[in-house]
Design an enzyme around this catalytic site. Sequence first.
Site, PDB file in Angstrom:
ATOM      1  N   GLU A   1      -4.620  -1.719  -9.841  1.00  0.00           N
ATOM      2  CA  GLU A   1      -4.415  -0.762  -8.753  1.00  0.00           C
ATOM      3  C   GLU A   1      -5.186  -1.125  -7.490  1.00  0.00           C
ATOM      4  O   GLU A   1      -4.674  -1.000  -6.371  1.00  0.00           O
ATOM      5  CB  GLU A   1      -4.836   0.625  -9.244  1.00  0.00           C
ATOM      6  CG  GLU A   1      -4.662   1.741  -8.243  1.00  0.00           C
ATOM      7  CD  GLU A   1      -5.206   3.052  -8.779  1.00  0.00           C
ATOM      8  OE1 GLU A   1      -5.545   3.908  -7.950  1.00  0.00           O
ATOM      9  OE2 GLU A   1      -5.295   3.210 -10.018  1.00  0.00           O
ATOM     10  N   ASP A   2      -6.433  -1.601  -7.649  1.00  0.00           N
ATOM     11  CA  ASP A   2      -7.322  -1.761  -6.492  1.00  0.00           C
ATOM     12  C   ASP A   2      -7.644  -3.199  -6.121  1.00  0.00           C
ATOM     13  O   ASP A   2      -8.370  -3.429  -5.149  1.00  0.00           O
ATOM     14  CB  ASP A   2      -8.650  -1.022  -6.754  1.00  0.00           C
ATOM     15  CG  ASP A   2      -8.460   0.484  -6.832  1.00  0.00           C
ATOM     16  OD1 ASP A   2      -7.452   0.978  -6.299  1.00  0.00           O
ATOM     17  OD2 ASP A   2      -9.310   1.164  -7.442  1.00  0.00           O
TER      18      ASP A   2
END
Length: 705
Positions: free
Chosen positions: A75-76
């Site tokens: 996600e990051d």
Amino acid sequence: FGIEDLCTLMLARYSEEQIRNVQAAYALAEEAHRGQTRASGEAYIFHPIAVARIVVELGMDHRSVMAALLHDVIEDTKVERSTLADMFGEDVASLVDGLSKLTHLKTDSRLERQAENFRKMVLAMIDDIRVVIVKLADRLHNMRTLGAMSAEKRRRIARETLDVYAPIANRLGIDQFKNELEDLGFKALYPMRHRVLSAQVAKGRQHRGDIIRRVEIQLHALLEELGIHAEIHSREKHLYSLFNKMRTKQLPFQQVYDMFAMRVVVDSIDDCYRALGVLHGRFRPKPGLFKDYIAIPKQNGYQSLHTVMVSREGITFEAQIRTSEMDQFATAGVAAHWIYKTGDANASQRRARMWMSRLLDMQEVAASSIEFYENAKVDLSPNEILVFSPRGEIFRLPPNATPVDFAYAIHSGVGNRCEMAKIDKQLAPLSTPLSSGQTVEIITRQGVRPSPTWLNFVVTPKARSAIRHYLRTLDTSQAMAFGRRQLERALAQYNTSLDEIDPTVLERLLSEYKAEHLEQLLLDIGLGKQIASVIGARLIASSGETREGNNATVHESSILIEGNEGNVVSMARCCKPIPGDNVHGFLSVGKGVVVHRAGCRNVRRYRHRQSNWVAVHWADQRNENTHFASDILVELRNQPGTLARVTAVLSRLGVNIEDMRFKNSGERYTLISFTFSITDRVHLARIMRRLKLLPCIEKIKREML
């Protein structure tokens, strides 16, 4: 707390190879998150380590620990799922993917993003329950470090935690997660209330603690005399539970009985009940506050005996008596004795899988991710009532559930065909709220269909979703068929039919009405968006042919009501027409045809809208399974047992009472409005004649609003 501390913590429970795999996962996470910081300013990598520590302390497998370390990399960071699969295997990659939020959503709605991410997590959780356990650990650490966030963000995250994540932990039986999530959410959402309540609890802590310790010593001695080995621990009730009880039961702080709880852990179920006898023999139990969750476990598999008692010093406390296995389940739930992908599973895991199966059913029939999200939040409610089927089966339902909710809890097919209900062997309206301990019998009949009015009183997500799904699928097909019948009748006035219309003429008309195909036009007619007589006249005019109609003065086709039109033909609530009444039809956009009695005041009020009124007649051959609601106003003499005599007569006649409302009650007479389910005017007349024979009835008439 760093990776070395995490590996040291793992030494007692994991193999050297498993620890090496965890270290490799950490190395990738540390490199991927390098340079990233949290809102507090600390390096981001400390968050995944903290989450992994929680997962280790819960006793999960090493792949769950690896997923905890890697849970934010997809996600990051720039790390892709395929990289995780190549390095650590598909199992870990799937776990991390299930924990990752959707980043490609093109919407400005925070609720929609939240709902879509929740749906994604649920679907991943159904495949592998470890996803949600790691997610709960992630949320727990986020709540522990919430102080660095802005006030608005703290409140939003706390609200979501209390609405969704704490109830999920409760449903999975992970008590240690649930309690801490609730208290942290309470503190962030209601800081002042948390501070005041915490001070109140602390004020009497020393005095109550001394008394509880004396009770522990006494109880140990009594149990040892009987040869019962027991471990006894006392604890304070956690603050959010205390606050919730005060709020829901409108209690002052002084009247919360179970401020302290004593946990008595024994070796066997037999010892549980023997220990209960010892407690009740030594201390005075509070009437009505004993609960046997061993005989009837909670929905999440929790088992224990609960009783509230008063010490000789006047301190009220709760005792929870359970076996050591029950105690492990109560603490760790599905994570207790972690067994993954085998035929063996503890009770908490089996119930969790049943709950997830129900979530999957809700997800399949939900119209949108937001509807599914809201339904799931209702389903997560920890409160429940227990009702019984006639065969003694136990069904758990939320408070204020109705017989319709019960019917859908049995099976969607039972709910869809539900006609009447008996509660404790007495006929009752389908909208009656149920109470714990009642026995409910559902009477079904072929041809009965869910009513849109059920949505006004059902409370379970399964019932609400199933009714909406049925109505959505039914409405389209029925509206289309109804629209075709209307158009065919309109064309029959000109001695032609839809099949005889030139296709080119039909294409021009579809283009004129901006309909992509004939089915869309028929659907619009069925739903009242277009008028069949107007469409029929346009088709005839466009064909360029002169056709002599059956009746040159007819401008609208007469609609025959057969009882199988579904929701495209509805009976007006203001006058509730039934077969045999003189009726008028009113075309309402989106609702199709609404049928009124000729004497209804709304007919007079809207009669000037001539283009919206259509001729309707009852068909000679109607669907015999179709029932109609009719309101009857009964004036009863105020005598003991009069209402019972009326309902007894109705029961013998096989009449279903859908609703009953007290309109007025005087010294001599009581006015009651009944809503009956009947077939036609003849059926209604027979009921009214029979009721008029009762000496307790002064007047009876049909009601019109």
